[in-house]
Design an enzyme around this catalytic site. Structure first.
Site, short mmCIF file in Angstrom:
data_model
loop_
_atom_site.label_atom_id
_atom_site.label_comp_id
_atom_site.label_asym_id
_atom_site.label_seq_id
_atom_site.Cartn_x
_atom_site.Cartn_y
_atom_site.Cartn_z
N CYS A 5 0.82 -1.20 0.00
CA CYS A 5 0.00 0.00 0.00
C CYS A 5 0.85 1.25 0.00
O CYS A 5 2.06 1.21 0.23
CB CYS A 5 -0.87 0.05 1.25
SG CYS A 5 -1.92 -1.37 1.46
N GLY A 33 -0.20 0.61 -5.15
CA GLY A 33 -1.48 -0.09 -5.00
C GLY A 33 -2.47 0.37 -6.04
O GLY A 33 -2.70 1.57 -6.20
#
Ligand code: AMP
Length: 494
Positions: A5, A33
């Site tokens: 992320c 991401g």
């Protein structure tokens, strides 16, 4: 569930809207991401969130950004392949509690989330997702019942094991923390209207901001009224910065823990030539991830750098496709050869890593079909022999080709004329951070934190032993071995 992320936190002076800056920063972090994106802002009285599945431009439009009123906020882009591709797992995650609301966004992976979740469920807390982040959010809310935000975060950090770079809004106060091992990156910058925190410094650059510094492992920063305070919480003797950020994951224009990723990849390319010299007509990268190391290899070797492959930039990473056939098709869609650059030539092909081996095999076959005389593969990471439990979505041990095959075996599988990986020692030297401050779990099977069924002996690892094991083609620890058969440092002796 494994996640990769990117996170952003913004704290501006009152009346300066945060959402647009978060939106731009998320664009800069899109490579971290591609599955979902979200923004939460707070204007002092009200919290507003917008999140959804897809890329940043799929999730937000101009009107949305204008409606997200608030001078402080956080943002998140998320990529997970294992099961959790659903809206419930989108972040930031919001939880209301007795005296307010928290919003939280997380980059990393906890190794003790199962236990923490079981403990919280026993207390009657109900979970809506299968993400670690919800565990963190519930735990924080529990602490906030009887502690001030800073103390609550401090207590939270004592319970979490694994990697976490967190941006948290406790009402309109922005609190950010980086785990004591500093596994995932997180840095601080300043822009006209205030401060920005982001997974990578490139996000600060695109906002026209000034990079201040990396957030120290174990440090908490608390932002309010146009200023911030640093609260060092946990001081570790050693850190465990993720080597894969340098190898593959981060943008080359980002500075992570003091090292510009571009320079690291360039040095890896040079080291790769020193360790695996070869004469050839051209050095060609696998775009885009192999480009910088290929330039380094070319500089050191004196062999001309020439592109033999063109990438279709409008196709996502092949890794995100489920199932093997899809992945193979995706490679064909993604890359095409520049025939005249390849025909009749011996080529050094440089890529950042071999994970399953599918990509390399396909590309080498493609080059041969386009008339390449020889294809010598050089890889800017050591063999990946063990899964990542700390936030890189790599593959299971069964899928990792180097977990089961020695270098010669991989060479045959990918159909290369020769194959050379950079050594772990060479990689560490190229990164420029002491080995004891790096996480090399995926390369050694030895991790910086306890992971059930894995080795936790990373301090004073003798990296040369791992490198020798690869050279001599000793099969590294594979599943199914009895504990007694495993020697220290994750190497089997047979
Ligand atoms: P393969 O060996 O076919 O599994 O894929 C290797 C390719 O995937 C390399 O070209 C890498 O650039 C890329 N790659 C490596 N790790 C990852 C990851 N965690 N996520 C997405 N792509 C990756």
């Amino acid at each position: 569930m494994h996640e990769e992320c990117g996170v952003v936190g913004v704290s501006f002076k009152k009346e300066s809207p945060a959402a647009l800056s978060i939106y731009y920063a998320l664009y800069a972090l899109q490579h971290r991401g591609q599955e979902s994106a979200g923004i939460t802002v707070h204007d002092g009285t009200q919290v507003r969130t917008l999140k959804g599945m897809g890329l940043v431009p799929d999730v937000f439009n101009r009107d949305d950004i204008q409606k997200l009123k608030g001078h402080v906020g956080i943002g998140h882009v998320r990529y997970s392949t294992t099961g959790g591709s659903k809206i419930e797992n989108c972040q930031p995650l919001l939880v209301s509690f007795r005296s307010g609301t928290i919003a939280i966004a997380h980059n990393g992976n906890l190794v003790n989330s199962k236990e923490l979740r079981a403990e919280l469920e026993k207390e009657g807390r109900i979970f809506h997702s299968d993400s670690d982040t919800e565990v963190i959010a519930h735990l924080l809310v529990k602490k906030l019942m009887y502690s001030e935000p800073q103390e609550a975060v401090r207590e939270l950090m004592r319970r979490l094991i694994g990697s976490y770079s967190l941006v948290i809004l406790v009402d309109n106060e922005l609190v950010v923390v980086r785990d004591p091992l500093g596994v995932k990156p997180l840095c601080l910058g300043e822009i006209d209207n205030g401060f920005v925190v982001a997974s990578e410094s490139a996000a600060i650059d695109i906002l026209g901001g000034k990079f201040i510094r990396d957030i120290a492992p174990g440090e908490m920063l608390v932002f309010s009224n146009g200023a911030y305070e640093s609260k060092p919480i946990v001081k570790s003797k050693n850190y465990a910065h993720c080597v894969f950020e340098y190898i593959y994951f981060a943008r080359p224009d980002s500075i992570i823990d003091g090292e510009l990723v571009y320079n690291v990849r360039m040095r890896i390319g040079k080291t790769l030539f020193e360790e695996h010299p070869i004469s050839a007509d051209i050095v060609s990268p696998v775009p885009d991830s192999g480009i910088t190391s290929a330039i380094g290899f070319s500089k050191k070797s004196g062999i001309d750098y020439m592109e033999g492959l063109m990438k279709n930039r409008y196709i996502g990473r092949t890794f995100i496709m489920p199932g093997q056939d899809m992945r193979e098709t995706a490679v064909r869609l993604k890359l095409n050869t520049i025939k005249p650059n390849i025909e009749g030539k011996s080529i050094v092909l440089v890529d950042d890593s071999i994970v399953r081996g599918t990509t390399s095999r396909r590309i080498i076959d493609l080059m041969r079909r386009s008339g390449a005389k020889e294809v010598h593969m050089r890889v800017a990471s050591p063999p990946i022999i063990s899964p990542c439990y700390l936030g890189i979505d790599m593959a299971t041990r069964e899928e990792l080709v180097a977990a089961h095959k020695a270098v010669k075996g991989v060479e045959a599988l990918i159909n290369a004329d020769s194959l050379g990986y950079v050594s772990i020692e060479g990689l560490v030297r190229s990164i420029g951070i002491p080995a004891d401050d790096l996480c090399v779990g995926c390369l050694t099977g030895s991790y910086p934190v306890e992971i059930p069924g894995e080795q936790c002996a990373r301090r004073q690892l003798k990296l040369s032993e791992f490198d020798d094991a690869r050279k001599e083609h000793i099969p590294l620890r594979s599943s199914g071995l009895e504990d007694s058969e495993k020697v220290t440092l994750g190497i089997t002796e047979n």
